[in-house]
Motif scaffolding. Structure first.
Motif, PDB file in Angstrom:
ATOM      1  N   CYS A  75       0.876  -1.174   0.000  1.00  0.00           N
ATOM      2  CA  CYS A  75       0.000   0.000   0.000  1.00  0.00           C
ATOM      3  C   CYS A  75       0.902   1.209   0.000  1.00  0.00           C
ATOM      4  CB  CYS A  75      -0.886   0.004   1.239  1.00  0.00           C
ATOM      5  SG  CYS A  75      -1.986   1.437   1.322  1.00  0.00           S
ATOM      6  N   GLU A  76       0.674   2.118  -0.933  1.00  0.00           N
ATOM      7  CA  GLU A  76       1.528   3.306  -0.965  1.00  0.00           C
ATOM      8  C   GLU A  76       0.727   4.549  -1.310  1.00  0.00           C
ATOM      9  OE1 GLU A  76       4.820   3.470  -3.838  1.00  0.00           O
ATOM     10  OE2 GLU A  76       3.566   2.378  -5.247  1.00  0.00           O
ATOM     11  N   THR A  77       1.202   5.654  -0.770  1.00  0.00           N
ATOM     12  CA  THR A  77       0.653   6.958  -1.111  1.00  0.00           C
ATOM     13  C   THR A  77       1.382   7.427  -2.361  1.00  0.00           C
ATOM     14  OG1 THR A  77       0.157   7.454   1.203  1.00  0.00           O
ATOM     15  CG2 THR A  77       0.317   9.328  -0.320  1.00  0.00           C
ATOM     16  N   LEU A  78       0.650   7.530  -3.456  1.00  0.00           N
ATOM     17  CA  LEU A  78       1.270   7.953  -4.710  1.00  0.00           C
ATOM     18  C   LEU A  78       1.270   9.460  -4.884  1.00  0.00           C
ATOM     19  CD1 LEU A  78       0.228   5.475  -7.545  1.00  0.00           C
ATOM     20  CD2 LEU A  78       2.421   5.735  -6.413  1.00  0.00           C
ATOM     21  N   PHE A  79       0.238  10.123  -4.368  1.00  0.00           N
ATOM     22  CA  PHE A  79       0.123  11.564  -4.565  1.00  0.00           C
ATOM     23  C   PHE A  79      -0.324  12.225  -3.269  1.00  0.00           C
ATOM     24  CE2 PHE A  79      -1.210   9.367  -8.485  1.00  0.00           C
ATOM     25  CZ  PHE A  79      -0.176   9.740  -9.322  1.00  0.00           C
ATOM     26  N   THR A  80       0.243  13.389  -3.006  1.00  0.00           N
ATOM     27  CA  THR A  80      -0.161  14.212  -1.870  1.00  0.00           C
ATOM     28  C   THR A  80      -0.547  15.568  -2.413  1.00  0.00           C
ATOM     29  OG1 THR A  80       1.378  13.053  -0.421  1.00  0.00           O
ATOM     30  CG2 THR A  80       0.584  15.192   0.339  1.00  0.00           C
ATOM     31  N   GLY A  81      -1.651  16.093  -1.920  1.00  0.00           N
ATOM     32  CA  GLY A  81      -2.146  17.353  -2.450  1.00  0.00           C
ATOM     33  C   GLY A  81      -2.282  18.433  -1.406  1.00  0.00           C
ATOM     34  N   THR A  82      -3.309  19.227  -1.590  1.00  0.00           N
ATOM     35  CA  THR A  82      -3.578  20.352  -0.707  1.00  0.00           C
ATOM     36  C   THR A  82      -4.732  19.992   0.224  1.00  0.00           C
ATOM     37  OG1 THR A  82      -5.142  21.316  -2.283  1.00  0.00           O
ATOM     38  CG2 THR A  82      -2.824  21.950  -2.518  1.00  0.00           C
ATOM     39  N   LEU A  83      -5.339  21.003   0.798  1.00  0.00           N
ATOM     40  CA  LEU A  83      -6.468  20.766   1.693  1.00  0.00           C
ATOM     41  C   LEU A  83      -7.664  20.145   0.993  1.00  0.00           C
ATOM     42  CD1 LEU A  83      -6.410  24.086   3.736  1.00  0.00           C
ATOM     43  CD2 LEU A  83      -5.673  21.825   4.486  1.00  0.00           C
ATOM     44  N   ASN A  84      -7.820  20.449  -0.310  1.00  0.00           N
ATOM     45  CA  ASN A  84      -9.026  19.981  -0.993  1.00  0.00           C
ATOM     46  C   ASN A  84      -8.798  19.430  -2.400  1.00  0.00           C
ATOM     47  OD1 ASN A  84      -8.453  22.330  -2.311  1.00  0.00           O
ATOM     48  ND2 ASN A  84     -10.451  23.267  -1.988  1.00  0.00           N
ATOM     49  N   HIS A 100       4.684  -3.478  -8.925  1.00  0.00           N
ATOM     50  CA  HIS A 100       4.324  -4.354  -7.807  1.00  0.00           C
ATOM     51  C   HIS A 100       3.736  -5.683  -8.281  1.00  0.00           C
ATOM     52  CE1 HIS A 100       5.219  -1.529  -4.608  1.00  0.00           C
ATOM     53  NE2 HIS A 100       4.574  -0.585  -5.275  1.00  0.00           N
ATOM     54  N   ASN A 101       3.615  -5.849  -9.600  1.00  0.00           N
ATOM     55  CA  ASN A 101       3.049  -7.065 -10.186  1.00  0.00           C
ATOM     56  C   ASN A 101       1.645  -7.341  -9.648  1.00  0.00           C
ATOM     57  OD1 ASN A 101       3.239  -9.158 -12.034  1.00  0.00           O
ATOM     58  ND2 ASN A 101       3.922 -10.613 -10.476  1.00  0.00           N
ATOM     59  N   ALA A 102       0.837  -6.301  -9.555  1.00  0.00           N
ATOM     60  CA  ALA A 102      -0.511  -6.403  -9.005  1.00  0.00           C
ATOM     61  C   ALA A 102      -1.479  -7.002 -10.015  1.00  0.00           C
ATOM     62  CB  ALA A 102      -1.006  -5.020  -8.584  1.00  0.00           C
ATOM     63  N   ALA A 103      -2.385  -7.836  -9.513  1.00  0.00           N
ATOM     64  CA  ALA A 103      -3.474  -8.364 -10.328  1.00  0.00           C
ATOM     65  C   ALA A 103      -4.704  -7.474 -10.197  1.00  0.00           C
ATOM     66  CB  ALA A 103      -3.810  -9.786  -9.895  1.00  0.00           C
ATOM     67  N   ALA A 104      -4.768  -6.742  -9.093  1.00  0.00           N
ATOM     68  CA  ALA A 104      -5.907  -5.859  -8.825  1.00  0.00           C
ATOM     69  C   ALA A 104      -5.438  -4.710  -7.932  1.00  0.00           C
ATOM     70  CB  ALA A 104      -7.029  -6.628  -8.136  1.00  0.00           C
ATOM     71  N   VAL A 105      -6.198  -3.636  -7.945  1.00  0.00           N
ATOM     72  CA  VAL A 105      -5.899  -2.505  -7.066  1.00  0.00           C
ATOM     73  C   VAL A 105      -7.185  -1.963  -6.463  1.00  0.00           C
ATOM     74  CG1 VAL A 105      -3.806  -1.807  -8.313  1.00  0.00           C
ATOM     75  CG2 VAL A 105      -5.981  -0.742  -8.887  1.00  0.00           C
ATOM     76  N   ILE A 106      -7.014  -1.356  -5.316  1.00  0.00           N
ATOM     77  CA  ILE A 106      -8.061  -0.549  -4.687  1.00  0.00           C
ATOM     78  C   ILE A 106      -7.440   0.824  -4.507  1.00  0.00           C
ATOM     79  CG2 ILE A 106      -9.475  -0.169  -2.630  1.00  0.00           C
ATOM     80  CD1 ILE A 106      -9.411  -3.236  -2.199  1.00  0.00           C
ATOM     81  N   ILE A 107      -8.137   1.846  -4.956  1.00  0.00           N
ATOM     82  CA  ILE A 107      -7.637   3.206  -4.790  1.00  0.00           C
ATOM     83  C   ILE A 107      -8.477   3.922  -3.742  1.00  0.00           C
ATOM     84  CG2 ILE A 107      -6.642   3.349  -7.100  1.00  0.00           C
ATOM     85  CD1 ILE A 107      -9.129   4.934  -7.991  1.00  0.00           C
ATOM     86  N   ALA A 108      -7.860   4.904  -3.104  1.00  0.00           N
ATOM     87  CA  ALA A 108      -8.569   5.646  -2.068  1.00  0.00           C
ATOM     88  C   ALA A 108      -7.957   7.030  -1.926  1.00  0.00           C
ATOM     89  CB  ALA A 108      -8.485   4.920  -0.734  1.00  0.00           C
ATOM     90  N   HIS A 109      -8.797   7.966  -1.576  1.00  0.00           N
ATOM     91  CA  HIS A 109      -8.294   9.275  -1.190  1.00  0.00           C
ATOM     92  C   HIS A 109      -9.161   9.808  -0.067  1.00  0.00           C
ATOM     93  CE1 HIS A 109     -11.438  10.895  -3.917  1.00  0.00           C
ATOM     94  NE2 HIS A 109     -11.288  12.039  -3.270  1.00  0.00           N
ATOM     95  N   ASN A 110      -8.611  10.755   0.659  1.00  0.00           N
ATOM     96  CA  ASN A 110      -9.320  11.318   1.795  1.00  0.00           C
ATOM     97  C   ASN A 110      -9.810  12.724   1.481  1.00  0.00           C
ATOM     98  OD1 ASN A 110      -6.600  12.300   1.817  1.00  0.00           O
ATOM     99  ND2 ASN A 110      -6.952  13.057   3.884  1.00  0.00           N
TER     100      ASN A 110
END
Length: 159
Positions: A75-84, A100-110
């Protein structure tokens, strides 16, 4: 009661107490996410992401790389942004998934504001990522938005 009055009654944690809280969160995270265990439910992923993203001041974009049995590879943070806002580049997500030789991914942001309103930009980038990943047979299982609650694109039928 005003917000400032409500928050001023909350005591500030000492450095020792902060270390205790960090250690407790680390133990809880370990309990929720044993290495190599499969993410077989949205609930497990939600718990994991809430621990990872709770209280962050800036928006981040994380990718969970999974094998064929949906076991976590990384699990890695690929991008960091601003407040919004966080700028997401599908090319970089694809490169990392292949690395990472992934077969699948789940993406998420806050959403540091706590709201989980889904923007057109969120839906658009999800579609672009799904298409880019599909070209190399990597499945996009879900996109989760973490705020005061967690919204799943898959549960809403958007994937």
């Amino acid at each position: 009661m005003t917000l400032s009055a409500a928050t001023s009654s909350v005591p500030e944690l000492s450095p020792a107490d902060q270390r205790i809280v960090k250690r407790a969160l680390s133990l809880l995270e370990k309990h929720l996410r044993e290495p190599g265990a499969a993410f077989t439910s949205t609930h497990a992923v939600r718990d994991w992401l809430c621990l990872q993203m709770a209280g962050l001041e800036r928006e981040i974009f994380q990718v969970m790389y999974l094998d064929n049995q949906h076991c976590l590879l990384e699990c890695e943070t690929l991008f960091t942004g601003t407040l919004n806002h966080t700028e997401v580049h599908p090319r970089e997500v694809l490169k990392a998934a292949l690395r990472h030789n992934a077969a699948a991914v789940i993406i998420a942001h806050n959403h540091p504001s706590g709201t989980t309103d889904i923007s057109q930009a969120d839906r658009h980038v999800t579609g672009r990522l799904k298409s880019a990943l599909a070209m190399v047979d990597i499945r996009l299982l879900d996109h989760l938005v973490v705020g005061n609650e967690v919204v799943s694109f898959a549960e809403r039928g958007w994937l």
